[in-house]
Design an enzyme around this catalytic site. Structure first.
Site, short mmCIF file in Angstrom:
data_model
loop_
_atom_site.label_atom_id
_atom_site.label_comp_id
_atom_site.label_asym_id
_atom_site.label_seq_id
_atom_site.Cartn_x
_atom_site.Cartn_y
_atom_site.Cartn_z
CG ASN A 87 -11.55 79.15 -35.39
OD1 ASN A 87 -12.53 80.31 -35.81
ND2 ASN A 87 -11.92 78.07 -35.61
CB VAL A 88 -6.46 81.40 -38.49
CG1 VAL A 88 -5.74 81.39 -39.74
CG2 VAL A 88 -7.07 82.71 -38.14
CD GLU A 89 -10.46 74.79 -38.77
OE1 GLU A 89 -11.14 74.56 -37.51
OE2 GLU A 89 -10.40 74.29 -39.83
CB ALA A 147 -3.70 71.67 -44.14
CD GLU A 165 -10.49 81.37 -27.14
OE1 GLU A 165 -11.45 80.81 -26.68
OE2 GLU A 165 -9.98 80.91 -28.27
CB CYS A 215 -8.24 75.24 -25.70
SG CYS A 215 -6.86 76.16 -26.19
CB CYS A 250 -6.68 80.03 -25.20
SG CYS A 250 -6.31 79.88 -26.78
#
Length: 137
Positions: A48-50, A52, A61, A92, A95
């Site tokens: 996962n790459v969040e 801001a 995924e 989720c 995905c």
């Protein structure tokens, strides 16, 4: 369900754990790794790459599937997701639909923590009566 071999599960788990270690999760601190097995037996991983601006983040995924496509894969034969905590970390809804583009209802979806696989589902169990590519054929 299309069975995965013990070796394939171990390889998926190793790849997903390695990807999870590289997750960019400075806001949630909830690191996720995922790995898919393609039709050629290759494994593609993502984390996962969040961001801001939350809607711009990317699930592990989704990145694993995108990596598979970039590398020439066209079919997901299995998926393993690694997450931590008491509750299972399943894909989720978005995905699950992404998986449906490249996988069948029988495709195994394994959910693991750092140590072991905790649960196994089929994509059909996670996304029943789904809309997929054949609906547009």
């Amino acid at each position: 369900m299309t069975a995965l071999t013990t070796q394939q599960v171990e390889q998926l788990h190793t790849a997903a754990r390695a990807a999870q270690a590289r997750a960019h999760a400075p806001y949630s601190r909830f690191r996720v790794g995922a790995a898919v097995l393609d039709e050629s037996g290759r494994i593609h991983a993502g984390c996962n790459v969040e961001n801001a601006a939350y809607p711009l983040g990317m699930c592990a995924e989704a990145l694993a599937i995108a990596t598979m496509v970039r590398e020439g894969g066209r079919s997901v034969r299995g998926l393993l997701v690694v997450g931590e905590g008491e509750h299972l970390v399943t894909p989720c809804g978005g995905c699950r639909q992404r998986l449906r583009e490249f996988a069948s209802d029988a495709t195994p979806v394994l959910v693991a923590d750092l140590e072991r696989v905790r649960a196994q589902f089929t994509l059909g169990e996670l996304l029943p009566a789904s809309f997929g590519p054949e609906n547009l054929a």
